[in-house]
Design a protein around this motif. Structure first.
Motif, PDB file in Angstrom:
ATOM      1  N   PHE A  99      46.029   2.292  -0.412  1.00 37.13           N
ATOM      2  CA  PHE A  99      46.552   2.201   0.993  1.00 37.13           C
ATOM      3  C   PHE A  99      48.048   2.318   0.902  1.00 37.13           C
ATOM      4  CE2 PHE A  99      42.471  -0.036   0.467  1.00 37.13           C
ATOM      5  CZ  PHE A  99      41.923   0.147   1.564  1.00 37.13           C
ATOM      6  N   GLU A 100      48.482   3.041   2.143  1.00 35.62           N
ATOM      7  CA  GLU A 100      50.013   3.259   2.328  1.00 35.62           C
ATOM      8  C   GLU A 100      50.493   2.164   2.750  1.00 35.62           C
ATOM      9  OE1 GLU A 100      51.288   5.922   1.052  1.00 35.62           O
ATOM     10  OE2 GLU A 100      49.345   6.368   0.441  1.00 35.62           O
ATOM     11  N   THR A 101      49.970   1.247   3.281  1.00 34.94           N
ATOM     12  CA  THR A 101      50.535  -0.093   3.815  1.00 34.94           C
ATOM     13  C   THR A 101      49.827  -1.161   3.694  1.00 34.94           C
ATOM     14  OG1 THR A 101      49.477   0.026   6.203  1.00 34.94           O
ATOM     15  CG2 THR A 101      51.527   1.540   5.848  1.00 34.94           C
ATOM     16  N   GLY A 102      50.524  -2.396   3.601  1.00 37.86           N
ATOM     17  CA  GLY A 102      49.809  -3.631   3.458  1.00 37.86           C
ATOM     18  C   GLY A 102      48.774  -3.844   4.630  1.00 37.86           C
ATOM     19  N   ALA A 103      49.015  -3.537   5.910  1.00 38.88           N
ATOM     20  CA  ALA A 103      48.258  -3.665   7.006  1.00 38.88           C
ATOM     21  C   ALA A 103      47.129  -3.093   6.872  1.00 38.88           C
ATOM     22  CB  ALA A 103      49.189  -3.439   8.357  1.00 38.88           C
ATOM     23  N   ALA A 104      47.082  -1.996   6.421  1.00 39.61           N
ATOM     24  CA  ALA A 104      45.832  -1.066   6.226  1.00 39.61           C
ATOM     25  C   ALA A 104      44.953  -1.705   5.111  1.00 39.61           C
ATOM     26  CB  ALA A 104      46.237   0.066   5.777  1.00 39.61           C
ATOM     27  N   MET A 105      45.540  -2.143   4.144  1.00 43.74           N
ATOM     28  CA  MET A 105      44.950  -2.729   2.981  1.00 43.74           C
ATOM     29  C   MET A 105      44.243  -4.105   3.527  1.00 43.74           C
ATOM     30  SD  MET A 105      45.167  -5.729   0.740  1.00 43.74           S
ATOM     31  CE  MET A 105      46.618  -6.152   1.017  1.00 43.74           C
ATOM     32  N   MET A 106      45.055  -4.884   4.206  1.00 40.12           N
ATOM     33  CA  MET A 106      44.568  -5.950   4.490  1.00 40.12           C
ATOM     34  C   MET A 106      43.397  -6.014   5.515  1.00 40.12           C
ATOM     35  SD  MET A 106      44.800  -9.540   4.160  1.00 40.12           S
ATOM     36  CE  MET A 106      46.399  -9.779   3.726  1.00 40.12           C
ATOM     37  N   ALA A 107      43.366  -4.825   6.453  1.00 43.91           N
ATOM     38  CA  ALA A 107      42.151  -4.779   7.370  1.00 43.91           C
ATOM     39  C   ALA A 107      41.023  -4.495   6.434  1.00 43.91           C
ATOM     40  CB  ALA A 107      42.765  -3.471   8.240  1.00 43.91           C
ATOM     41  N   ALA A 108      41.291  -3.749   5.377  1.00 47.27           N
ATOM     42  CA  ALA A 108      39.982  -3.365   4.523  1.00 47.27           C
ATOM     43  C   ALA A 108      39.279  -4.655   3.977  1.00 47.27           C
ATOM     44  CB  ALA A 108      40.285  -2.345   3.544  1.00 47.27           C
ATOM     45  N   MET A 109      40.508  -5.420   3.409  1.00 50.94           N
ATOM     46  CA  MET A 109      39.865  -6.543   2.507  1.00 50.94           C
ATOM     47  C   MET A 109      39.261  -7.535   3.772  1.00 50.94           C
ATOM     48  SD  MET A 109      41.927  -9.323   0.409  1.00 50.94           S
ATOM     49  CE  MET A 109      42.125  -8.535  -1.092  1.00 50.94           C
ATOM     50  N   VAL A 110      39.821  -7.734   4.788  1.00 51.02           N
ATOM     51  CA  VAL A 110      39.091  -8.622   5.784  1.00 51.02           C
ATOM     52  C   VAL A 110      37.811  -8.286   6.119  1.00 51.02           C
ATOM     53  CG1 VAL A 110      39.455  -9.628   8.132  1.00 51.02           C
ATOM     54  CG2 VAL A 110      41.356  -9.492   6.463  1.00 51.02           C
ATOM     55  N   GLY A 111      37.826  -6.921   6.530  1.00 50.13           N
ATOM     56  CA  GLY A 111      36.273  -6.305   6.820  1.00 50.13           C
ATOM     57  C   GLY A 111      35.333  -6.334   5.772  1.00 50.13           C
ATOM     58  N   ILE A 112      35.573  -6.200   4.362  1.00 51.54           N
ATOM     59  CA  ILE A 112      34.960  -6.413   3.295  1.00 51.54           C
ATOM     60  C   ILE A 112      34.255  -7.833   3.164  1.00 51.54           C
ATOM     61  CG2 ILE A 112      34.622  -6.189   0.745  1.00 51.54           C
ATOM     62  CD1 ILE A 112      36.461  -3.608   1.088  1.00 51.54           C
ATOM     63  N   ALA A 113      35.515  -8.913   3.326  1.00 53.67           N
ATOM     64  CA  ALA A 113      34.966 -10.518   3.273  1.00 53.67           C
ATOM     65  C   ALA A 113      34.086 -10.730   4.369  1.00 53.67           C
ATOM     66  CB  ALA A 113      36.350 -11.059   3.263  1.00 53.67           C
ATOM     67  N   GLN A 114      34.363 -10.166   5.441  1.00 54.65           N
ATOM     68  CA  GLN A 114      33.387 -10.477   6.552  1.00 54.65           C
ATOM     69  C   GLN A 114      32.175  -9.913   6.413  1.00 54.65           C
ATOM     70  OE1 GLN A 114      35.636  -8.746   9.738  1.00 54.65           O
ATOM     71  NE2 GLN A 114      36.755 -10.733  10.328  1.00 54.65           N
ATOM     72  N   ALA A 115      31.759  -8.640   5.634  1.00 50.00           N
ATOM     73  CA  ALA A 115      30.550  -8.087   5.319  1.00 50.00           C
ATOM     74  C   ALA A 115      29.909  -8.904   4.246  1.00 50.00           C
ATOM     75  CB  ALA A 115      30.842  -6.542   5.016  1.00 50.00           C
ATOM     76  N   ASN A 116      30.814  -9.464   3.380  1.00 53.94           N
ATOM     77  CA  ASN A 116      30.052 -10.352   2.420  1.00 53.94           C
ATOM     78  C   ASN A 116      29.342  -9.262   1.276  1.00 53.94           C
ATOM     79  OD1 ASN A 116      29.705 -12.874   0.700  1.00 53.94           O
ATOM     80  ND2 ASN A 116      27.707 -13.199   1.901  1.00 53.94           N
ATOM     81  N   VAL A 117      30.035  -8.276   1.040  1.00 54.21           N
ATOM     82  CA  VAL A 117      29.345  -7.306   0.072  1.00 54.21           C
ATOM     83  C   VAL A 117      29.806  -7.287  -1.153  1.00 54.21           C
ATOM     84  CG1 VAL A 117      28.535  -5.885   2.119  1.00 54.21           C
ATOM     85  CG2 VAL A 117      30.734  -5.632   1.243  1.00 54.21           C
ATOM     86  N   VAL A 118      30.855  -8.089  -1.376  1.00 55.94           N
ATOM     87  CA  VAL A 118      31.420  -7.976  -2.928  1.00 55.94           C
ATOM     88  C   VAL A 118      31.763  -9.156  -3.406  1.00 55.94           C
ATOM     89  CG1 VAL A 118      32.504  -5.611  -2.639  1.00 55.94           C
ATOM     90  CG2 VAL A 118      33.790  -7.739  -2.209  1.00 55.94           C
ATOM     91  N   THR A 119      31.617  -9.455  -4.937  1.00 56.54           N
ATOM     92  CA  THR A 119      31.676 -10.766  -5.401  1.00 56.54           C
ATOM     93  C   THR A 119      33.034 -11.220  -5.434  1.00 56.54           C
ATOM     94  OG1 THR A 119      29.985 -10.146  -6.750  1.00 56.54           O
ATOM     95  CG2 THR A 119      31.372 -12.075  -7.310  1.00 56.54           C
ATOM     96  N   ARG A 120      34.081 -10.200  -5.678  1.00 55.77           N
ATOM     97  CA  ARG A 120      35.627 -10.523  -5.668  1.00 55.77           C
ATOM     98  C   ARG A 120      36.510  -9.236  -5.288  1.00 55.77           C
ATOM     99  NH1 ARG A 120      38.535 -12.007 -11.743  1.00 55.77           N
ATOM    100  NH2 ARG A 120      40.594 -12.209 -10.991  1.00 55.77           N
ATOM    101  N   ALA A 121      37.458  -9.513  -4.446  1.00 55.52           N
ATOM    102  CA  ALA A 121      38.393  -8.546  -4.138  1.00 55.52           C
ATOM    103  C   ALA A 121      39.839  -9.094  -4.448  1.00 55.52           C
ATOM    104  CB  ALA A 121      38.247  -8.353  -2.460  1.00 55.52           C
ATOM    105  N   PHE A 122      40.549  -8.149  -4.985  1.00 57.12           N
ATOM    106  CA  PHE A 122      42.064  -8.652  -5.030  1.00 57.12           C
ATOM    107  C   PHE A 122      42.862  -7.279  -4.820  1.00 57.12           C
ATOM    108  CE2 PHE A 122      41.076  -7.339  -9.360  1.00 57.12           C
ATOM    109  CZ  PHE A 122      42.069  -6.841 -10.033  1.00 57.12           C
ATOM    110  N   ALA A 123      43.920  -7.375  -4.487  1.00 56.91           N
ATOM    111  CA  ALA A 123      44.928  -6.591  -4.078  1.00 56.91           C
ATOM    112  C   ALA A 123      46.405  -6.707  -4.542  1.00 56.91           C
ATOM    113  CB  ALA A 123      45.118  -6.214  -2.733  1.00 56.91           C
ATOM    114  N   MET A 124      46.891  -5.689  -4.738  1.00 55.31           N
ATOM    115  CA  MET A 124      48.399  -5.571  -5.482  1.00 55.31           C
ATOM    116  C   MET A 124      49.402  -4.690  -4.410  1.00 55.31           C
ATOM    117  SD  MET A 124      47.737  -5.748  -9.468  1.00 55.31           S
ATOM    118  CE  MET A 124      46.793  -4.243  -9.614  1.00 55.31           C
ATOM    119  N   ASP A 125      50.762  -5.163  -4.400  1.00 59.32           N
ATOM    120  CA  ASP A 125      51.433  -4.355  -3.572  1.00 59.32           C
ATOM    121  C   ASP A 125      52.085  -3.393  -4.499  1.00 59.32           C
ATOM    122  OD1 ASP A 125      53.482  -5.366  -5.059  1.00 59.32           O
ATOM    123  OD2 ASP A 125      54.301  -6.841  -3.838  1.00 59.32           O
TER     124      ASP A 125
END
Length: 513
Positions: free
Chosen positions: A223-249
């Motif tokens: 992702f080009e920005t932290g905001a876009a990445m965080m939007a994806a991470m939050v959406g994925i967590a809300q959907a509860n479809v993966v076991t683990r998610a982690f991100a790096m800048d």
């Protein structure tokens, strides 16, 4: 102290009682520098619950303060007393008993997570409890005492020795003549001792829930920005479809791709064993090589996902659902080399220092999903204000942002060139000890980091953050409802009326701090 040491040596063995200056200093260190820290008076290493109880009864007679300690890889002064104390090192209590049919294990508090994983592998099992990446050294008892982002639901029961030497058992270990398989019968007394930073007692045994190993699928996105990445991470967590998610800048992504990708190449055999296919193994290694070659060019936030499933198709379905969310948030798919490498080799302490041997210390907060994006934006705004002072001192900031459930952990990490302490050097390889062992001290940068951590912790708290390993850093008491704080004080007073068990831990709570 000499008569106390002699009495303890008689009961534990002279080789398990240390009073020399080097051992006493190391036994009260953690990964950061804390003004006012005091060395231990003595270090003892009991080998069982019974030996721990015997030792603590003697310490009660002498009125000595006690600090329980596992590997000591804290960064919140959780094992750093402000006055001389006797350190109870749990490292000798490392036994592991696996009850595969009942999906449970009982382990000594000093056992490492890596040792447990090795004991479970022949059974096709894993610990249901999440564990830290430092699990090659970090102890299970230490994790229990410090707490872990994601909770401690995989803990079934405990054996704990109180300040007066009384040994108590909770949850699955509390019932007579029954296999330890269930935590909840009556009030949850196990939960009382989870995340207490050793302020309530010395953990000696831990009962754990086990689970079968599952198939896994992986996905990575840039992702080009932290905001876009965080939007994806939050959406994925809300959907509860993966076991683990982690991100790096971008900063962390570049160093990870240079360091972790090389480490992952060394574990290609493990990847191949999991994949069950030479073709898949070759494909994975090729992907890792491409990632390493492209490390310098990569300049985006990266999000890495793992989904478990009963079948490979079920795991892939989780990643496919996450893929739609990630692409919809503006992500572009990249080879999932890093989550595959972490699955193949989940434990490492290479990260105790930076890629070039820099000192490292994080500050973290676990945020509700609805507050994570605003919190990251507020942190990034503060980084801009801190940037000139940090740059002048040679301090850089990068991130690990993660989720194991319905929350997001944001973990800013500070790196700077500084003298490494004995705790760092003891846990580095011989080659890295030689490379990094002669850096000069940099107290100015250390003080700057100290203040910046306080500022960032405050910002996260304003957005509703909670914290693991409270130690002597995170302010617990000032954020609790008065009734809750009083209850915690009452529990401490009941279990440790003289305040001898890890004095100052659980910072800010009356009777604990």
């Amino acid at each position: 102290m000499s008569s106390l040491a002699a009495a303890l040596a008689q009961r534990l063995g002279a080789e398990h009682v240390a009073t020399d200056a080097e051992a006493c200093a190391l036994a009260t260190a953690d990964l950061f520098d804390w003004p006012g820290a005091a060395p231990a008076e003595m270090v003892i290493r009991p080998g069982s619950t019974e030996e721990t109880a015997t030792a603590l009864r003697l310490l009660a007679e002498f009125g000595r303060p006690i600090v329980p300690r596992g590997a000591g890889l804290s960064y919140t002064a959780g094992v750093v007393p402000q006055a001389p104390a006797v350190v109870v090192d749990t490292g000798r209590m490392a036994g592991i008993k696996v009850d595969a049919p009942n999906l449970t294990a009982v382990v000594g508090a000093g056992a490492t997570w890596q040792a447990l994983a090795a004991a479970l592998a022949p059974h096709g099992l894993r610990a249901a409890q999440a564990s830290p990446i430092s699990g090659s050294v970090s102890t299970i008892g230490g994790t229990v005492a410090q707490n872990l982002p994601g909770g401690m639901d995989g803990i079934l029961g405990l054996a704990v020795v109180l300040a007066d030497g009384n040994a108590v058992r909770t949850g699955a270990l509390a019932l007579r003549n029954a296999p330890p398989f269930w935590r909840h019968m009556g009030p949850d007394l196990t939960g009382l001792f989870l995340g207490d930073c050793g302020a309530f007692g010395v953990k000696t045994e831990v009962a754990l829930r086990l689970a079968p190993e599952r198939e896994a699928a992986f996905g990575s996105f840039a992702f080009e920005t932290g905001a876009a990445m965080m939007a994806a991470m939050v959406g994925i967590a809300q959907a509860n479809v993966v076991t683990r998610a982690f991100a790096m800048d971008p900063v962390r992504s570049r160093s990870a791709m240079k360091v972790e990708a090389v480490e992952a190449l060394r574990t290609a055999g493990a990847v191949a064993a999991r994949a069950g296919s030479v073709y898949r193994a070759m494909r994975d290694v090729a992907g890792l090589a491409r990632t390493a070659r492209g490390a310098q060019a990569e300049a985006a936030w990266s999000l890495h996902l793992t989904a478990d499933g009963v079948t490979e198709a079920a795991a892939e379905a989780g990643i496919e659902a996450a893929r739609r969310i990630a692409l919809g948030a503006g992500g572009r798919e990249v080879p999932p080399s890093i989550p595959k490498a972490l699955r193949a080799r989940p434990y490492s302490i290479r990260g105790l220092v930076g890629p070039e041997g820099e000192r490292w210390v994080p500050v973290h907060g676990m945020l509700p999903l609805g507050q994570a994006r605003a919190c990251l934006a507020a942190l990034e705004a503060r980084y801009a204000a801190l940037a000139p002072a940090l740059a002048e001192a040679g301090v850089t900031i990068s991130h690990i942002i993660s989720s194991l459930g319905a929350y997001v952990t944001i973990e800013p990490m500070f790196y700077w060139r500084d003298r490494l302490d004995a705790l760092h050097l003891n846990n580095l390889s011989d080659s890295n000890r030689a490379r990094f062992g002669d850096f000069p001290a940099n107290p100015a940068a250390r003080d700057l980091v100290r203040g910046a951590r306080e500022v960032l912790s405050g910002i996260m708290d304003q957005h509703g953050a909670v914290h693991a390993q409270i130690g002597r850093f995170y302010r617990l008491g000032s954020r609790m409802e008065p009734g809750a704080a009083q209850l915690l004080h009452s529990v401490k007073a009941m279990l440790d009326p003289r305040g001898r068990m890890n004095p100052g831990a659980l910072e800010g709570v009356q009777g604990c701090g």
